[in-house]
Write an enzyme that holds these catalytic residues in place. Structure first.
Site, PDB file in Angstrom:
ATOM      1  N   GLU A 276      -5.643  -3.186  -1.608  1.00  0.00           N
ATOM      2  CA  GLU A 276      -6.159  -4.323  -0.835  1.00  0.00           C
ATOM      3  C   GLU A 276      -7.269  -5.071  -1.568  1.00  0.00           C
ATOM      4  O   GLU A 276      -7.689  -6.140  -1.135  1.00  0.00           O
ATOM      5  CB  GLU A 276      -6.731  -3.832   0.510  1.00  0.00           C
TER       6      GLU A 276
ATOM      7  N   THR B  45       0.860  -1.183   0.000  1.00  0.00           N
ATOM      8  CA  THR B  45       0.000   0.000   0.000  1.00  0.00           C
ATOM      9  C   THR B  45       0.899   1.238   0.000  1.00  0.00           C
ATOM     10  O   THR B  45       2.085   1.142   0.334  1.00  0.00           O
ATOM     11  CB  THR B  45      -0.883   0.029   1.261  1.00  0.00           C
TER      12      THR B  45
ATOM     13  N   LYS C 246     -15.237  18.234   9.479  1.00  0.00           N
ATOM     14  CA  LYS C 246     -16.352  18.161  10.425  1.00  0.00           C
ATOM     15  C   LYS C 246     -16.674  19.563  10.918  1.00  0.00           C
ATOM     16  O   LYS C 246     -15.960  20.109  11.752  1.00  0.00           O
ATOM     17  CB  LYS C 246     -15.979  17.248  11.589  1.00  0.00           C
TER      18      LYS C 246
ATOM     19  N   TRP D  95     -20.657  16.422   8.734  1.00  0.00           N
ATOM     20  CA  TRP D  95     -19.629  16.148   7.735  1.00  0.00           C
ATOM     21  C   TRP D  95     -19.819  16.974   6.473  1.00  0.00           C
ATOM     22  O   TRP D  95     -20.934  17.118   5.980  1.00  0.00           O
ATOM     23  CB  TRP D  95     -19.679  14.678   7.315  1.00  0.00           C
TER      24      TRP D  95
END
Ligand code: AMP
Length: 542
Positions: free
Chosen positions: A331, A186, A439, A444
């Site tokens: 992944e 990754t 936030k 959000w």
């Protein structure tokens, strides 16, 4: 009672065998580091891969040994894909854009035994050669004439000598389809990168599913240009799905600028291309500046980062190129969703189609998705309720390479760290990375939407939206913008551009203009760096 059908392990070598027998004449074109165009066929790919597998065996490669590459997209890299995995080894594709210390870390962590590399990376390999612990052989992907006269790399070897030293009388071994075939790390924006070990089985099932009409829609009539690198999640599996379908392959090598890509697409009659938005931006700018048009390109899959709607519109409306917006991660092999229409969407207006295409699409068969609330409960598919995206399926990771402990899964699902919603038809829309979410007063704000809108302004080349500290609301959006060369736009004009496109309270509080936005090794904006850079930024008080 068991079924009475033949049982054959799903092995990567079977893809190559199929391509050789049924598409032997199909061409593989590669722009090489030397600058020329090289042409070969699936038949020759298979023969040279067998020679290479034999050479690897002669040099002592055993099952599950890790063999590393630092290479562009090209036919020799493809030979390594098939020779190493086909013979039972594990191909570790290292991203050459990483810092040399990280390359050393990865080679040591993987315990790579051999490193094959393109000559463009000679300085990098010279830097790491005496520092890596387990690599015993360094092989330049070149013929004898191109080998450097001098190099500090101990025992530097020549790839074409390796191939020439063996014949192709080699039978691909049969083994458990769950054996590891390839290793990718990754990008590791936080902490060290983690290894993802793909199996033969996961790779084949992914290849079948990604080639389907509602996925990439690949066929033997296609001429495929994988611009996404073979060191980034196996070029989204195209080296495998191309053999599966018998599609023609065109590799761009190191030339990823807009002009080179356009010329290659035209000269080699590319019908399908795969790339990330940052690279496609360069391609579209070249077309715009030269009033050029595509004559053969029909489809492109775009992913790796959110594709701005303005880019989709440009491809579709100006250039007649159909955009498939895909989502995935290292992944997840990577593709989990792709944006194809359903029959009911034929009635949509152009604008409605574009809105749907800006979402990341619906699942490929073989994987599944859900979004969950912070407490873990699954959220409804209403196109609005956003939560963390979880995935599971045949080509999704269950545990990182050499990871201790219980692993990342939650009740059998992999938590992606992305924030998304899903609509009633199963189309998933990424609104943010959980760590990038803004936030404001406990609510959000999706930074991706704010970036996409800014990217729709004709003067904006790149836009990132990050959270800036606010005394009353905790966080408020700050827009960081790179202008297109020769274009001007003011803060006020950009903020006004949001009017009517989002809820008013989402509008960024400020805009800063910068020369560049830091990009990671896979071309993604590094918002963590921007957050550090603007940690003390004081928003204007109204
Ligand atoms: P990587 O493992 O480097 O391929 O990065 C995977 C991450 O890239 C995902 O978790 C997403 O945050 C991001 N990503 C990939 N494709 C998209 C997309 N189409 N839209 C938004 N984000 C994406």
């Amino acid at each position: 009672m068991l079924g009475s059908m033949m049982t054959m392990p799903l092995l990567i070598s079977s893809l190559l065998r199929h391509a050789e027998r049924h598409h032997g004449e199909q061409e593989i074109v590669s722009r090489r580091v030397e600058g020329d165009l090289h042409r070969t066929t699936y038949r020759q790919l298979a023969a040279r891969s067998r020679r290479l597998a034999k050479a690897l065996a002669r040099r002592g490669m055993k099952a599950s040994d890790r063999i590393a590459t630092l290479a562009w997209n090209g036919y020799r890299h493809l030979e390594l894909y098939y020779a190493v995995s086909g013979a039972g080894g594990i191909l570790h594709t290292i991203n050459p854009r990483l810092h040399p210390d990280q390359v050393v870390y990865l080679a040591d962590h993987a315990e790579d035994g051999v490193l094959f590399f393109d000559l463009s990376f000679l300085p990098l390999v010279e830097n790491i050669a005496t520092r890596v612990k387990t690599i015993k052989a360094f092989v330049a992907l070149a013929d004898r004439a191109q080998m450097p006269a001098q190099s500090s790399i101990p025992g530097l070897e020549c790839y074409e000598d390796w191939i020439a030293g063996s014949d192709d009388d080699f039978a691909w071994p049969s083994f458990d389809e769950n054996s590891a075939a390839a290793l990718c790390y990754t990008s590791g924006t936080t902490g060290n990168p983690k290894g993802v070990l793909y199996s033969h089985r996961s790779t084949l099932l992914y290849a079948y599913a990604s080639a389907l009409p509602d996925s990439f829609n690949l066929s033997a009539s296609d001429s495929i240009l994988p611009v996404v690198p073979m060191f980034h999640v196996n070029a989204w599996g195209l080296p495998y799905s191309a053999c599966l379908t018998g599609a023609r392959l065109v590799f761009p090598g190191p030339a990823l600028d807009g002009k080179s890509l356009y010329e290659l697409i035209e000269a080699e009659k590319v019908s399908f291309a795969a790339g990330v938005p940052t690279i496609w931006q360069g391609l579209l700018t070249h077309l715009e500046q030269n009033a050029a048009r595509f004559s053969t390109l029909k489809r492109t899959i775009i992913g790796g980062a959110a594709c701005p709607p303005a880019m989709i519109e440009k491809f579709e409306k100006t250039h007649g190129v159909h955009v498939i917006h895909g989502w995935g991660m290292t992944e997840t092999s990577p593709c989990v969703t792709a944006g194809s229409f359903k029959a009911k969407h034929q009635a949509l207006t152009d604008d409605q189609r574009l809105t749907l295409q800006a979402k990341q699409g619906r699942v490929l068969p073989g994987v599944d998705i859900k979004v969950v609330a912070p407490e873990g409960g699954e959220l409804p598919w209403d196109g609005d309720s956003s939560g963390e995206l979880l995935v599971k399926g045949h080509w999704v990771l269950s545990r990182y390479f050499r990871e201790e402990g219980s692993g990342p899964l939650i009740d059998g699902w992999f938590p992606t760290g992305d924030v998304a919603n899903i609509d009633a038809d199963g189309y998933m829309h990424i609104t943010d990375r959980s760590k990038d979410v803004i936030k404001s007063g406990g609510e959000w704000i999706g930074s991706v939407d704010l970036e996409n809108i800014a990217m729709g302004h004709p003067a904006v080349a790149m836009a990132a939206c990050i959270a800036a500290r606010h005394p009353k609301w905790d966080e408020r959006p700050l827009l960081v913008v790179v202008k297109k060369p020769g274009h001007e736009v003011s803060r006020e004009e950009l903020l006004g551009f949001y009017e009517g496109r989002i809820p008013k309270w989402w509008t960024p509080d400020d805009v800063v203009f910068v020369d560049s936005i830091p990009l990671g090794a896979t071309g993604k904006m590094q918002k963590n760096k921007l957050r550090e850079q603007f940690a003390d930024y004081r928003l204007p008080t109204v």
